[in-house]
Design a protein around this motif. Structure first.
Motif, PDB file in Angstrom:
ATOM      1  N   MET A   1       0.908  -1.185  -0.146  1.00  0.00           N
ATOM      2  CA  MET A   1      -0.012  -0.150   0.039  1.00  0.00           C
ATOM      3  C   MET A   1       0.799   1.134   0.082  1.00  0.00           C
ATOM      4  O   MET A   1       0.271   2.089  -0.275  1.00  0.00           O
ATOM      5  CB  MET A   1      -1.118   0.069   1.233  1.00  0.00           C
ATOM      6  N   ALA A 176      -8.751   3.128   1.023  1.00  0.00           N
ATOM      7  CA  ALA A 176      -7.555   2.694   0.444  1.00  0.00           C
ATOM      8  C   ALA A 176      -7.236   1.160   0.305  1.00  0.00           C
ATOM      9  O   ALA A 176      -6.668   0.732  -0.908  1.00  0.00           O
ATOM     10  CB  ALA A 176      -6.366   3.132   1.300  1.00  0.00           C
ATOM     11  N   LEU A 177      -7.834   0.468   1.170  1.00  0.00           N
ATOM     12  CA  LEU A 177      -7.595  -1.049   1.175  1.00  0.00           C
ATOM     13  C   LEU A 177      -8.395  -1.662   0.018  1.00  0.00           C
ATOM     14  O   LEU A 177      -7.933  -2.512  -0.903  1.00  0.00           O
ATOM     15  CB  LEU A 177      -7.926  -1.623   2.674  1.00  0.00           C
ATOM     16  N   ASP A 179      -9.482  -0.011  -2.722  1.00  0.00           N
ATOM     17  CA  ASP A 179      -8.649   0.593  -3.928  1.00  0.00           C
ATOM     18  C   ASP A 179      -7.458  -0.296  -4.361  1.00  0.00           C
ATOM     19  O   ASP A 179      -7.355  -0.588  -5.260  1.00  0.00           O
ATOM     20  CB  ASP A 179      -8.236   1.926  -3.944  1.00  0.00           C
ATOM     21  N   THR A 180      -6.714  -0.641  -3.167  1.00  0.00           N
ATOM     22  CA  THR A 180      -5.389  -1.523  -3.468  1.00  0.00           C
ATOM     23  C   THR A 180      -5.962  -2.858  -3.931  1.00  0.00           C
ATOM     24  O   THR A 180      -5.240  -3.480  -4.659  1.00  0.00           O
ATOM     25  CB  THR A 180      -4.618  -1.507  -2.026  1.00  0.00           C
ATOM     26  N   THR A 183      -6.530  -2.737  -7.556  1.00  0.00           N
ATOM     27  CA  THR A 183      -5.405  -2.343  -8.214  1.00  0.00           C
ATOM     28  C   THR A 183      -4.685  -4.078  -8.352  1.00  0.00           C
ATOM     29  O   THR A 183      -4.142  -4.589  -9.311  1.00  0.00           O
ATOM     30  CB  THR A 183      -4.463  -1.521  -7.819  1.00  0.00           C
ATOM     31  N   LEU A 184      -4.667  -4.597  -7.223  1.00  0.00           N
ATOM     32  CA  LEU A 184      -3.847  -6.149  -7.070  1.00  0.00           C
ATOM     33  C   LEU A 184      -4.622  -6.761  -8.154  1.00  0.00           C
ATOM     34  O   LEU A 184      -4.147  -7.764  -8.806  1.00  0.00           O
ATOM     35  CB  LEU A 184      -3.871  -6.616  -5.763  1.00  0.00           C
TER      36      LEU A 184
END
Length: 194
Positions: A1, A176-177, A179-180, A183-184
């Motif tokens: 992150m 943010a978690l 979104d991450t 993305t992953l």
């Protein structure tokens, strides 16, 4: 992150090998102090905790580039029965192979290694194959061949868990978690296309 700064929030990264959210928190000394957790598998669900699906983490096979399956995009579990396996433990139920253990198949464990660097080194040396979680695929060495496993059990659910009333569901850290995780998931798809 990467970095994430929020007043009043302390981020502690820990890997707990317990199947229980509560037991893992106790073992790590965080009983009643964990406000947010990312959990894989099917954890216990304390009543004061909100759980939401974060990612359905697919499991993949990592093989040496000269392996007979290296050029394949996917493989059926039945084709893996004779493979020499590299696992984190001799107890199949505690490894990512646990989904397929049963009376009809007992994987042949060639090597055990507790950490990923050792497992991937053994695969790179051509000494066996291993299961890797999708969350790790984008970080794997490009020299390894990563193959999708065609089986409905070839995944592990990953959840976002947070204590009800201590952090709002729209908190920037939770966002943010999320979104991450998205993305992953995109990184995994990109790695498998190359």
């Amino acid at each position: 992150m990467g970095e994430f700064t929020v007043t009043g929030l302390r981020v502690v990264r820990e890997a707990a090998r317990s199947g229980s959210f509560t037991r893992a928190a106790e073992r790590l000394g965080y009983t009643n102090r964990i406000d947010v957790a990312v959990l894989s598998g099917d954890p216990d669900r304390p009543g004061d905790t909100t759980f939401e699906p974060l990612l359905d983490d697919s499991l993949f096979l990592a093989v040496h580039p000269a392996h007979r399956l290296a050029t394949r995009a996917s493989v059926a579990v039945a084709e893996l029965r004779a493979e020499p396996w590299i696992t984190g433990s001799n107890d199949i139920g505690s490894t990512l192979l646990g989904a397929w253990s049963g009376p009809s198949w007992h994987p042949r464990i060639a090597h055990t290694a507790r950490d990923w660097i050792a497992k991937l080194g053994l695969v790179s040396a051509g000494l066996g194959v291993t299961i890797v979680p999708g969350l790790a695929v984008s970080a794997l060495p490009a020299r390894l061949s990563i193959i999708r496993i065609d089986d409905p059990q070839a995944h592990r659910p990953t959840h976002l868990a947070y204590r009800s009333g201590t952090i709002p569901p729209d908190h920037p850290f939770l966002e943010a978690l999320r979104d991450t995780a998205a993305t992953l998931a995109a990184d995994i798809r990109a790695r498998l296309r190359t």
